[in-house]
Design a protein around this motif. Structure first.
Motif, PDB file in Angstrom:
ATOM      1  N   ASP A 121      32.167  38.574  21.006  1.00  0.00           N
ATOM      2  CA  ASP A 121      32.581  37.181  20.993  1.00  0.00           C
ATOM      3  C   ASP A 121      33.438  36.919  19.757  1.00  0.00           C
ATOM      4  OD1 ASP A 121      30.923  34.208  21.988  1.00  0.00           O
ATOM      5  OD2 ASP A 121      32.714  34.336  20.756  1.00  0.00           O
ATOM      6  N   ARG A 155      33.065  28.068  21.073  1.00  0.00           N
ATOM      7  CA  ARG A 155      34.207  27.259  21.489  1.00  0.00           C
ATOM      8  C   ARG A 155      34.019  26.609  22.858  1.00  0.00           C
ATOM      9  NH1 ARG A 155      38.517  28.297  18.102  1.00  0.00           N
ATOM     10  NH2 ARG A 155      38.309  30.192  16.833  1.00  0.00           N
ATOM     11  N   HIS A 156      32.967  27.000  23.553  1.00  0.00           N
ATOM     12  CA  HIS A 156      32.792  26.514  24.918  1.00  0.00           C
ATOM     13  C   HIS A 156      31.371  26.022  25.149  1.00  0.00           C
ATOM     14  CE1 HIS A 156      36.693  28.377  25.668  1.00  0.00           C
ATOM     15  NE2 HIS A 156      36.219  29.492  25.149  1.00  0.00           N
ATOM     16  N   LEU A 216      36.447  22.960  15.325  1.00  0.00           N
ATOM     17  CA  LEU A 216      36.881  23.309  16.677  1.00  0.00           C
ATOM     18  C   LEU A 216      37.303  22.087  17.488  1.00  0.00           C
ATOM     19  CD1 LEU A 216      34.152  25.952  17.607  1.00  0.00           C
ATOM     20  CD2 LEU A 216      36.468  26.331  16.760  1.00  0.00           C
ATOM     21  N   ARG A 217      37.247  20.907  16.873  1.00  0.00           N
ATOM     22  CA  ARG A 217      37.652  19.652  17.528  1.00  0.00           C
ATOM     23  C   ARG A 217      36.871  19.404  18.815  1.00  0.00           C
ATOM     24  NH1 ARG A 217      44.283  19.665  16.644  1.00  0.00           N
ATOM     25  NH2 ARG A 217      44.186  19.860  14.365  1.00  0.00           N
ATOM     26  N   GLN A 218      35.571  19.633  18.722  1.00  0.00           N
ATOM     27  CA  GLN A 218      34.706  19.432  19.882  1.00  0.00           C
ATOM     28  C   GLN A 218      34.015  18.074  19.857  1.00  0.00           C
ATOM     29  OE1 GLN A 218      32.005  22.690  19.403  1.00  0.00           O
ATOM     30  NE2 GLN A 218      33.313  24.152  20.485  1.00  0.00           N
ATOM     31  N   LEU A 230      35.347  30.460  10.735  1.00  0.00           N
ATOM     32  CA  LEU A 230      35.315  29.021  10.921  1.00  0.00           C
ATOM     33  C   LEU A 230      34.880  28.258   9.681  1.00  0.00           C
ATOM     34  CD1 LEU A 230      33.751  28.800  14.488  1.00  0.00           C
ATOM     35  CD2 LEU A 230      36.137  28.444  13.853  1.00  0.00           C
ATOM     36  N   TRP A 260      29.069  19.826  21.521  1.00  0.00           N
ATOM     37  CA  TRP A 260      28.087  20.874  21.254  1.00  0.00           C
ATOM     38  C   TRP A 260      26.656  20.331  21.281  1.00  0.00           C
ATOM     39  CZ3 TRP A 260      25.014  20.046  17.011  1.00  0.00           C
ATOM     40  CH2 TRP A 260      25.471  19.111  16.074  1.00  0.00           C
ATOM     41  N   ASP A 302      34.294  34.167  18.352  1.00  0.00           N
ATOM     42  CA  ASP A 302      33.941  32.999  17.549  1.00  0.00           C
ATOM     43  C   ASP A 302      33.102  33.447  16.363  1.00  0.00           C
ATOM     44  OD1 ASP A 302      35.198  31.327  19.324  1.00  0.00           O
ATOM     45  OD2 ASP A 302      33.413  31.107  20.575  1.00  0.00           O
TER      46      ASP A 302
END
Length: 226
Positions: free
Chosen positions: A5, A205-206, A124-126, A12, A130, A7
C-alpha cells in the motif's frame, strides 16, 4: 492491508527537515551561551537562526505558515528569557507545549476524533470521511497513543531538566527528542494502522463508508484501550 500500500504515514506526516529546523534555534542558543556571558547574545543568535531557517523554507517553496510559527515560537521563548533572566526558560514554551499536546491527543482519542486522523485526513483533503469508516477510525485512534507517549516523554524529560536548571542538557534533549523520536513514532503509527486495518481495505486514501459499494460491515463503535 497490503504491504505494498503506497499510503505511508512517513510521507504524509512530514519528515526530518521540520523537526531539525525546530531544534536548531535551541542548539544555537546553548552553543552561544557557552561562549558568552551576556544572555542576550544567545537569545539574539537563536532568533536570527529561526529567521534564516524561515527564509530558507519560504525560498524552497515550503509552507510559509510553518516558517512563521517556528519564528514566532523562538521569539516568544526569547521574550520569556529576556523577562526572567533565566537561560533554562528558553525551553519553557516547548515544555508547556508538549504537556498541552499530550492532553489534547488523549482527549481527541476519547472523543473519537483522533488528531492523527484529523492530520492525515486534512493532508489527504478527506475532511471527515475517514470518521465514517470504523476501521480507519479505530486504526487512527490506536495509533494516536504513540503520539501521546512521545509528548509525555518529552514533557517528563524537559520538566526534570528545566527544574534542575540544566540548560545544555535541555538543548541536547530538544534535539534528541525531535526528528529521531518523530521518525520512530511515525513508523510505529504506520505499523499500527497497517496491523489494525483488515485485509482488503483500500488504504488511507480511500475510506470505506456505509455508502461505499462492497463495504464490509464492522462494528461502528471501535473499541479503545482501557
Amino acid at each position: 492491508m497490503a504491504a505494498s500500500d503506497p499510503d505511508s504515514l512517513v510521507r504524509l506526516l512530514g519528515g526530518r527537515t521540520g523537526a531539525v529546523d525546530a531544534s536548531a534555534p535551541g542548539l544555537v542558543f546553548v552553543g552561544v551561551l557557552l561562549l558568552s556571558d551576556d544572555l542576550l547574545v544567545p537569545v539574539a543568535a537563536a532568533v536570527v537562526t529561526a529567521l534564516l531557517l524561515g527564509l530558507v523554507r519560504v525560498l524552497r517553496g515550503r509552507a510559509p505558515r510553518a516558517a512563521a510559527l517556528g519564528l514566532l515560537g523562538t521569539l516568544v521563548s526569547a521574550l520569556v528569557v529576556a523577562r526572567t533572566g533565566r537561560a533554562e526558560d528558553f525551553f519553557l514554551l516547548q515544555l508547556l507545549a508538549n504537556g498541552v499536546s499530550a492532553l489534547a491527543w488523549t482527549l481527541s482519542v476519547w472523543l473519537r476524533r483522533p488528531l492523527l486522523g484529523l492530520v492525515v485526513g486534512g493532508v489527504l483533503r478527506q475532511r471527515t470521511a475517514w470518521r465514517r469508516d470504523p476501521d480507519l477510525l479505530r486504526a487512527y485512534s490506536l495509533a494516536s497513543w504513540w503520539w501521546v507517549g512521545s509528548y509525555v516523554l518529552r514533557f517528563v524529560v524537559f520538566v526534570s531538566l528545566w527544574s534542575a536548571g540544566q540548560v545544555v542538557a535541555l538543548g541536547l534533549a530538544r534535539a534528541a527528542l525531535s526528528w529521531p523520536l518523530v521518525t520512530t513514532v511515525v513508523g510505529l503509527s504506520w505499523w499500527t494502522v497497517r496491523q489494525v486495518l483488515p485485509d482488503g481495505h483500500p488504504g488511507l486514501r480511500h475510506p470505506v463508508t456505509p455508502q461505499t459499494p462492497g463495504r464490509r460491515l464492522t462494528d461502528p463503535q471501535p473499541s479503545l484501550p482501557d
